[in-house]
Motif scaffolding. Structure first.
Motif, PDB file in Angstrom:
ATOM      1  N   ALA A 175     -16.602   5.066  -2.765  1.00 38.77           N
ATOM      2  CA  ALA A 175     -15.447   5.184  -3.658  1.00 38.77           C
ATOM      3  C   ALA A 175     -15.000   3.814  -4.159  1.00 38.77           C
ATOM      4  O   ALA A 175     -14.629   3.661  -5.332  1.00 38.77           O
ATOM      5  CB  ALA A 175     -14.299   5.879  -2.927  1.00 38.77           C
ATOM      6  N   LEU A 176     -15.027   2.823  -3.288  1.00 45.31           N
ATOM      7  CA  LEU A 176     -14.662   1.466  -3.709  1.00 45.31           C
ATOM      8  C   LEU A 176     -15.677   0.920  -4.709  1.00 45.31           C
ATOM      9  O   LEU A 176     -15.309   0.269  -5.698  1.00 45.31           O
ATOM     10  CB  LEU A 176     -14.583   0.543  -2.491  1.00 45.31           C
ATOM     11  CG  LEU A 176     -13.433   0.802  -1.508  1.00 45.31           C
ATOM     12  CD1 LEU A 176     -13.595  -0.066  -0.269  1.00 45.31           C
ATOM     13  CD2 LEU A 176     -12.077   0.539  -2.161  1.00 45.31           C
ATOM     14  N   GLY A 177     -16.950   1.196  -4.452  1.00 44.52           N
ATOM     15  CA  GLY A 177     -17.990   0.737  -5.366  1.00 44.52           C
ATOM     16  C   GLY A 177     -17.831   1.317  -6.757  1.00 44.52           C
ATOM     17  O   GLY A 177     -18.102   0.641  -7.759  1.00 44.52           O
ATOM     18  N   ALA A 178     -17.382   2.559  -6.830  1.00 47.73           N
ATOM     19  CA  ALA A 178     -17.162   3.190  -8.132  1.00 47.73           C
ATOM     20  C   ALA A 178     -16.047   2.499  -8.904  1.00 47.73           C
ATOM     21  O   ALA A 178     -15.980   2.617 -10.136  1.00 47.73           O
ATOM     22  CB  ALA A 178     -16.825   4.667  -7.940  1.00 47.73           C
ATOM     23  N   GLN A 179     -15.188   1.757  -8.190  1.00 47.26           N
ATOM     24  CA  GLN A 179     -14.108   1.002  -8.836  1.00 47.26           C
ATOM     25  C   GLN A 179     -14.426  -0.491  -8.893  1.00 47.26           C
ATOM     26  O   GLN A 179     -13.548  -1.309  -9.175  1.00 47.26           O
ATOM     27  CB  GLN A 179     -12.794   1.216  -8.066  1.00 47.26           C
ATOM     28  CG  GLN A 179     -12.332   2.663  -8.012  1.00 47.26           C
ATOM     29  CD  GLN A 179     -10.992   2.816  -7.299  1.00 47.26           C
ATOM     30  OE1 GLN A 179     -10.055   2.041  -7.527  1.00 47.26           O
ATOM     31  NE2 GLN A 179     -10.884   3.820  -6.419  1.00 47.26           N
ATOM     32  N   ASP A 180     -15.683  -0.851  -8.598  1.00 48.79           N
ATOM     33  CA  ASP A 180     -16.141  -2.251  -8.598  1.00 48.79           C
ATOM     34  C   ASP A 180     -15.334  -3.108  -7.633  1.00 48.79           C
ATOM     35  O   ASP A 180     -15.021  -4.280  -7.909  1.00 48.79           O
ATOM     36  CB  ASP A 180     -16.061  -2.846 -10.015  1.00 48.79           C
ATOM     37  CG  ASP A 180     -17.039  -2.175 -10.966  1.00 48.79           C
ATOM     38  OD1 ASP A 180     -18.148  -1.826 -10.522  1.00 48.79           O
ATOM     39  OD2 ASP A 180     -16.679  -1.995 -12.142  1.00 48.79           O
ATOM     40  N   VAL A 181     -14.981  -2.523  -6.498  1.00 52.74           N
ATOM     41  CA  VAL A 181     -14.262  -3.253  -5.451  1.00 52.74           C
ATOM     42  C   VAL A 181     -15.205  -3.454  -4.276  1.00 52.74           C
ATOM     43  O   VAL A 181     -15.813  -2.499  -3.779  1.00 52.74           O
ATOM     44  CB  VAL A 181     -13.018  -2.463  -4.982  1.00 52.74           C
ATOM     45  CG1 VAL A 181     -12.334  -3.189  -3.819  1.00 52.74           C
ATOM     46  CG2 VAL A 181     -12.048  -2.270  -6.138  1.00 52.74           C
ATOM     47  N   ASP A 182     -15.373  -4.697  -3.839  1.00 54.35           N
ATOM     48  CA  ASP A 182     -16.254  -4.955  -2.696  1.00 54.35           C
ATOM     49  C   ASP A 182     -15.588  -5.742  -1.581  1.00 54.35           C
ATOM     50  O   ASP A 182     -16.192  -5.995  -0.539  1.00 54.35           O
ATOM     51  CB  ASP A 182     -17.524  -5.692  -3.140  1.00 54.35           C
ATOM     52  CG  ASP A 182     -17.231  -7.023  -3.821  1.00 54.35           C
ATOM     53  OD1 ASP A 182     -16.059  -7.471  -3.792  1.00 54.35           O
ATOM     54  OD2 ASP A 182     -18.167  -7.611  -4.389  1.00 54.35           O
ATOM     55  N   THR A 183     -14.321  -6.126  -1.805  1.00 51.39           N
ATOM     56  CA  THR A 183     -13.587  -6.888  -0.788  1.00 51.39           C
ATOM     57  C   THR A 183     -12.190  -6.294  -0.633  1.00 51.39           C
ATOM     58  O   THR A 183     -11.469  -6.112  -1.622  1.00 51.39           O
ATOM     59  CB  THR A 183     -13.463  -8.368  -1.180  1.00 51.39           C
ATOM     60  OG1 THR A 183     -14.763  -8.919  -1.364  1.00 51.39           O
ATOM     61  CG2 THR A 183     -12.728  -9.152  -0.090  1.00 51.39           C
ATOM     62  N   VAL A 184     -11.817  -5.992   0.606  1.00 52.75           N
ATOM     63  CA  VAL A 184     -10.516  -5.381   0.864  1.00 52.75           C
ATOM     64  C   VAL A 184      -9.942  -5.920   2.168  1.00 52.75           C
ATOM     65  O   VAL A 184     -10.649  -6.521   2.982  1.00 52.75           O
ATOM     66  CB  VAL A 184     -10.630  -3.841   0.981  1.00 52.75           C
ATOM     67  CG1 VAL A 184     -11.095  -3.210  -0.323  1.00 52.75           C
ATOM     68  CG2 VAL A 184     -11.550  -3.453   2.141  1.00 52.75           C
ATOM     69  N   SER A 185      -8.661  -5.658   2.356  1.00 53.46           N
ATOM     70  CA  SER A 185      -8.034  -5.803   3.668  1.00 53.46           C
ATOM     71  C   SER A 185      -7.825  -4.397   4.225  1.00 53.46           C
ATOM     72  O   SER A 185      -7.985  -3.414   3.506  1.00 53.46           O
ATOM     73  CB  SER A 185      -6.704  -6.552   3.571  1.00 53.46           C
ATOM     74  OG  SER A 185      -5.798  -5.857   2.723  1.00 53.46           O
ATOM     75  N   ILE A 186      -7.492  -4.316   5.510  1.00 56.31           N
ATOM     76  CA  ILE A 186      -7.388  -3.001   6.146  1.00 56.31           C
ATOM     77  C   ILE A 186      -6.008  -2.813   6.774  1.00 56.31           C
ATOM     78  O   ILE A 186      -5.509  -3.691   7.498  1.00 56.31           O
ATOM     79  CB  ILE A 186      -8.467  -2.823   7.240  1.00 56.31           C
ATOM     80  CG1 ILE A 186      -9.852  -2.882   6.618  1.00 56.31           C
ATOM     81  CG2 ILE A 186      -8.274  -1.486   7.975  1.00 56.31           C
ATOM     82  CD1 ILE A 186     -10.145  -1.786   5.618  1.00 56.31           C
ATOM     83  N   GLY A 187      -5.427  -1.667   6.491  1.00 56.64           N
ATOM     84  CA  GLY A 187      -4.194  -1.255   7.155  1.00 56.64           C
ATOM     85  C   GLY A 187      -4.421   0.075   7.861  1.00 56.64           C
ATOM     86  O   GLY A 187      -5.431   0.738   7.653  1.00 56.64           O
ATOM     87  N   TYR A 188      -3.484   0.454   8.695  1.00 54.91           N
ATOM     88  CA  TYR A 188      -3.588   1.762   9.353  1.00 54.91           C
ATOM     89  C   TYR A 188      -2.217   2.410   9.445  1.00 54.91           C
ATOM     90  O   TYR A 188      -1.199   1.749   9.634  1.00 54.91           O
ATOM     91  CB  TYR A 188      -4.245   1.643  10.733  1.00 54.91           C
ATOM     92  CG  TYR A 188      -3.526   0.775  11.739  1.00 54.91           C
ATOM     93  CD1 TYR A 188      -2.583   1.307  12.620  1.00 54.91           C
ATOM     94  CD2 TYR A 188      -3.801  -0.590  11.824  1.00 54.91           C
ATOM     95  CE1 TYR A 188      -1.941   0.516  13.557  1.00 54.91           C
ATOM     96  CE2 TYR A 188      -3.162  -1.397  12.752  1.00 54.91           C
ATOM     97  CZ  TYR A 188      -2.237  -0.838  13.619  1.00 54.91           C
ATOM     98  OH  TYR A 188      -1.590  -1.644  14.546  1.00 54.91           O
ATOM     99  N   ASP A 189      -2.231   3.737   9.276  1.00 55.31           N
ATOM    100  CA  ASP A 189      -1.003   4.524   9.217  1.00 55.31           C
ATOM    101  C   ASP A 189      -1.036   5.560  10.340  1.00 55.31           C
ATOM    102  O   ASP A 189      -1.815   6.515  10.305  1.00 55.31           O
ATOM    103  CB  ASP A 189      -0.918   5.207   7.853  1.00 55.31           C
ATOM    104  CG  ASP A 189       0.391   5.961   7.638  1.00 55.31           C
ATOM    105  OD1 ASP A 189       1.062   6.286   8.641  1.00 55.31           O
ATOM    106  OD2 ASP A 189       0.725   6.250   6.474  1.00 55.31           O
ATOM    107  N   ASP A 190      -0.179   5.364  11.328  1.00 54.37           N
ATOM    108  CA  ASP A 190      -0.095   6.248  12.496  1.00 54.37           C
ATOM    109  C   ASP A 190       1.208   7.036  12.490  1.00 54.37           C
ATOM    110  O   ASP A 190       1.679   7.483  13.517  1.00 54.37           O
ATOM    111  CB  ASP A 190      -0.206   5.389  13.767  1.00 54.37           C
ATOM    112  CG  ASP A 190      -0.192   6.211  15.043  1.00 54.37           C
ATOM    113  OD1 ASP A 190      -0.981   7.170  15.133  1.00 54.37           O
ATOM    114  OD2 ASP A 190       0.608   5.887  15.951  1.00 54.37           O
ATOM    115  N   SER A 191       1.769   7.230  11.304  1.00 58.24           N
ATOM    116  CA  SER A 191       3.139   7.738  11.198  1.00 58.24           C
ATOM    117  C   SER A 191       3.266   9.248  11.331  1.00 58.24           C
ATOM    118  O   SER A 191       4.384   9.766  11.372  1.00 58.24           O
ATOM    119  CB  SER A 191       3.747   7.306   9.858  1.00 58.24           C
ATOM    120  OG  SER A 191       3.015   7.861   8.771  1.00 58.24           O
TER     121      SER A 191
END
Length: 450
Positions: A175-191
């Motif tokens: 999905a990221l590749g389809a948006q030409d995104v190859d670098t991200v940071s990561i968050g997590y939601d435990d709410s």
């Protein structure tokens, strides 16, 4: 944990295949069920042959009382013991001893939990773990849905195929590749879940000894660090996010920084589904998985507009019990670790009978461990051929419960004449042990009780 869970799911699959072949589906001896049942399963791992039944005839309550009296006397089972036994075909009471006395149930609480979640969401419901992309922050956020069977990598031999972080990472990378995104940071939601991560009256050592992990909506392998140890992650959401990072890197995504808490926003860009709830319930019952039980209670609470907390899970359970007309169930948690829980033997038997009559609740029955063969009744020498109860191996199926000074067992057993009994034995005394209760179920199994 993956290997242990895989073995348990395989055992469950084989047991259920056997059940379907033999026609012993839940409590098929209930007269309302359409097909006749084979008198009892033959799942004895050590080769003790299950006895061939004679013609089935109604059991005699006086005979039942007599056969239970000997093991009760031999083991000094008096003060603290309560029990209830009914005929599986008619529901007629065969034995009762303080059957309406509310006592500490330990993990037989999970019978009520199983019925609660199945009644609330149905057997086909799945739990969906999602990944969301916040383009403004360049962050992928992993959101937990209460699926404690989520694991790291695909095991092609496992049954069933549980959701994996590996698959979620591959789908996220695409999905990221389809948006030409190859670098991200990561968050997590435990709410999704709220309130305390530790239950009412839980001992601090429950986590350190590995009985449970702190309760969270985001965790993998029920919070277990590795398959070879009972050690649990102190922070399951963070551990899961870190494992997701590793899988994303394997999928070709560059990840910057370390995971941190962040809200999931917008629609997910990728997701993975758990097995259906019926399979989750069976595994929870078979292995007495505490984290899965607590997650199920919260899912039931949220489904009905409640709060995803210990209190919310308890309220959901009480509401379902009231709707079903089951009295004698009062819980503070849904795994049975809390010493504040109180359930009567009568209520446990009623729940098992109800689960046998309603197809949507059957998983509460099909998930019961079998003596000396599956789940918690295959551990610690229970119903072993080398013990005094070995002749009942394969004939007793039951949910176990153990705390200090508490031992409980509730399930089904077949006698030598083809009768099937639904029972609950609950011992709240200093000397309580599963072995002592096994002698009672074994006495029923070897009985000619007509």
């Amino acid at each position: 944990m993956r290997r242990v869970r895989g073995e348990a799911f395989l055992t469950l699959a084989l047991l259920n295949i056997f059940v379907l072949i033999t026609g012993f589906v839940a409590l098929d001896v209930i007269e309302a069920r359409p097909l006749p049942a084979v008198p009892h399963p033959v799942t004895n791992a050590e080769g003790v042959a299950a006895a061939e039944p004679a013609s089935s005839s109604p059991a005699d309550p006086e005979r039942i009382a007599d056969v239970l009296d000997d093991p009760m006397s031999a083991f000094g089972l008096a003060e603290g013991l309560s029990g209830f036994v009914v005929d599986g075909a008619t529901g007629a009471t065969l034995f009762e001893r303080d059957a309406d006395a509310p006592v500490t149930p330990a993990s037989t609480t999970k019978i009520a939990t199983a019925v609660t979640i199945l009644d609330t969401v149905g057997p086909d419901h799945v739990l969906t773990t999602t990944a969301h992309f916040d383009s403004a922050r360049g962050m992928v956020v992993l959101r937990g849905a209460g699926d404690t069977t989520l694991t790291t990598t695909v095991d092609s031999a496992a049954y069933p195929q549980v959701a994996t972080l590996e698959e979620l990472a591959l789908r996220t990378a695409a999905a990221l590749g389809a948006q030409d995104v190859d670098t991200v940071s990561i968050g997590y939601d435990d709410s999704l879940f709220t309130g305390s991560a530790l239950g009412p009256s839980w001992k601090p050592n429950y986590v350190t000894e590995g009985s449970t992990a702190p309760v969270h909506a985001l965790m993998y392998d029920s919070g277990q660090v590795s398959p070879d140890t009972s050690t649990r992650w102190p922070d399951p959401p963070l551990a899961t996010a870190e494992a997701f990072v590793n899988e994303l890197k394997q999928a070709g995504v560059t990840v910057e920084g370390t995971p941190g808490e962040a809200p999931a926003v917008g629609d997910p860009i990728a997701s993975v589904d758990s097995p259906p709830m019926s399979v989750l319930v069976e595994f929870m019952m078979l292995e007495s998985d505490n984290n899965m039980a607590e997650s199920m209670a919260r899912i039931a609470a949220l489904e009905t507009g409640g709060e995803g907390s210990f209190a919310g899970g308890a309220e959901a359970t009480h509401r379902v019990m009231a709707d079903l007309g089951i009295e004698g169930v009062e819980v503070a948690d849904n795994s049975g670790l809390s010493t504040e829980n109180r359930i009567t033997p009568h209520a446990l038997v009623e729940l098992l009978l109800l689960a046998s009559e309603r197809p949507d609740l059957n998983a509460a029955i099909t998930g019961l461990p079998t003596g000396n063969s599956t789940g918690t009744l295959a551990k610690n020498g229970r119903y072993s051929a080398y013990g005094s109860t070995g002749d009942a191996a394969g004939m007793v199926r039951g949910k176990t419960g153990t705390l200090n000074g508490v031992s409980t067992l509730a399930g089904t057993v077949h006698d030598q004449e083809g009768n099937m009994f639904v029972f609950a034995f609950m011992d709240n005394s200093p000397g309580a042990s599963g072995v002592r209760l096994d002698t009672l179920a074994a006495a029923l199994a070897r009985c000619g009780c007509s």
